[in-house]
Motif scaffolding. Structure first.
Motif, PDB file in Angstrom:
ATOM      1  N   TYR A 119       0.843  -1.198   0.000  1.00 51.94           N
ATOM      2  CA  TYR A 119       0.000   0.000   0.000  1.00 51.94           C
ATOM      3  C   TYR A 119       0.875   1.244   0.000  1.00 51.94           C
ATOM      4  O   TYR A 119       2.059   1.193   0.359  1.00 51.94           O
ATOM      5  CB  TYR A 119      -0.924  -0.004   1.224  1.00 51.94           C
ATOM      6  N   ASN A 145      -3.926   7.367  -3.784  1.00 50.24           N
ATOM      7  CA  ASN A 145      -4.265   5.983  -4.094  1.00 50.24           C
ATOM      8  C   ASN A 145      -4.410   5.774  -5.600  1.00 50.24           C
ATOM      9  O   ASN A 145      -5.371   6.237  -6.213  1.00 50.24           O
ATOM     10  CB  ASN A 145      -5.560   5.609  -3.372  1.00 50.24           C
ATOM     11  N   LYS A 183      -8.744  -3.578  -4.137  1.00 52.54           N
ATOM     12  CA  LYS A 183      -8.295  -2.224  -4.417  1.00 52.54           C
ATOM     13  C   LYS A 183      -8.994  -1.595  -5.611  1.00 52.54           C
ATOM     14  O   LYS A 183      -9.556  -0.502  -5.523  1.00 52.54           O
ATOM     15  CB  LYS A 183      -6.787  -2.214  -4.685  1.00 52.54           C
TER      16      LYS A 183
END
Length: 356
Positions: A119, A145, A183
């Motif tokens: 991450y 992200n 994700k």
């Protein structure tokens, strides 16, 4: 596996094995091709069954990154890193610092960031040791992200694929089965639901399933059943090599478009999809949004610019489908030829000396 034979066959320039005794970090970096520029690719963490499996995965993924960089028209070559270990049990702050130190030894040859099992927050620690980390949180100067823009680009790929398969890019009323609700897959659901698609989904993690069920009207099936469900478009968004001799005969869809890397177990499976008249969006085009974001971070991140690049995935795929139809070749082959021609052209240009 004879590593040098494999490197020659797959076109790799460099394979680097890294080990840190203090953190028990076992890391492989595969640099495939740097014709377009320094190599760029995420760092995946997975508990592989063997060294051979880990090496095969990193080599497959790094080659895919060369093609992805080529089609995204960013000045980077292809690479990938893998950490051999359980991301839930083995990962630590110290380990991620060690990752950064090994990346830094390559001296501007390799940039890396988040991938499956890692991450953006993990790379805060790698960033302490290296100036070649991308995909960082916005508070640390990154674009945030990358799954968000990857999902948007995949959505654009699905729309282009719908246009090719059904003559209209509207997703309203179409049934789309989504493999992987993590994700990218989770964020993809939002785009699909907003357009009125009927959703079927699956994941191996119960928490991902529950999250999707709470927010969307989605039918859930067991992971092994997803290939055989009746749908218009199948969207793989989990791990790769899932289109093979066992799964392709189960398919009951007209098209495939998703964010998973290396969806074809072997190139011949792309030939099989072509024979079955199933429209296949080459994965390294469909999932290129995340790459576009992290590549942009190196030159100075601009959200609007990256959004436009990801929007253009639609047009890139329509061009691929046109070539595929004109030449009557599988879509993966049409995409590969386009990228290889571009890389060859740029390689010839670079024979002209330019002082820097």
């Amino acid at each position: 596996m004879d590593i040098f034979d494999e490197m020659k066959e797959r076109g790799h320039e460099q394979i680097i094995f890294n080990y840190d005794e203090e953190t028990d970090l076992k890391m492989i970096i595969a640099i495939h091709d740097t014709t377009l520029g320094p190599a760029l690719g995420g760092c995946r963490m997975k508990n592989y069954e063997s060294q051979e499996e880990a090496l095969d995965d990193v080599m497959r993924l790094s080659k895919g990154m060369t093609y992805k960089c080529g089609v995204a028209e960013v000045d980077f070559g292809g690479a990938k890193a893998i950490i051999w270990g359980d991301p839930e049990e083995d990962k630590s702050k110290a380990m991620m610092r060690a990752v950064g130190r090994f990346v830094e030894t390559l001296d501007n040859r390799f940039y890396t960031g988040t991938d499956v099992g890692t991450y953006s927050e993990d790379f805060i620690y790698s960033n302490c040791e290296s100036d070649h980390i991308v995909g960082l949180p916005e508070s640390y100067g990154g674009g945030g992200n990358s799954a968000i823009i990857t999902a948007y680009g995949t959505y654009r790929a699905i729309k282009a694929t719908a246009k090719e398969a059904f003559g209209d890019d509207s997703l309203e009323g179409l049934t789309i089965s989504v493999q992987g609700l993590g994700k990218v897959g989770y964020r993809l659901l939002d785009h699909l639901h907003d357009e009125g698609a009927e959703l079927i989904g699956t994941d191996v993690k119960e928490e991902y399933i529950e999250r999707a069920k709470e927010e969307y009207p989605i039918e859930i099936v067991d992971p092994d059943e997803i290939f055989g469900v009746e749908c218009d478009i199948f969207s793989p968004n989990a791990l790769g090599a899932i289109l093979d001799d066992e799964t392709i005969p189960q398919l009951k869809c007209k098209a495939i478009a998703g964010a998973a890397n290396n969806q074809l177990a072997e190139p011949r499976h792309g030939d099989k999809l072509h024979e079955l008249d199933i429209v296949y969006a080459p994965d390294y085009i469909a999932n290129a949004g995340g790459l576009m974001q992290v590549a942009d971070e190196v030159i100075g991140y601009n959200e609007e610019r990256v959004k436009q690049q990801a929007t253009n995935i639609y047009d890139i795929l329509l061009e691929i489908y046109e070539v595929s139809n004109k030449k009557n070749i599988p879509t993966y082959q049409a995409a590969d030829e386009m990228v290889e021609n571009d890389i060859e052209t740029i390689s010839r240009l670079k024979t002209n000396y330019v002082e820097k």
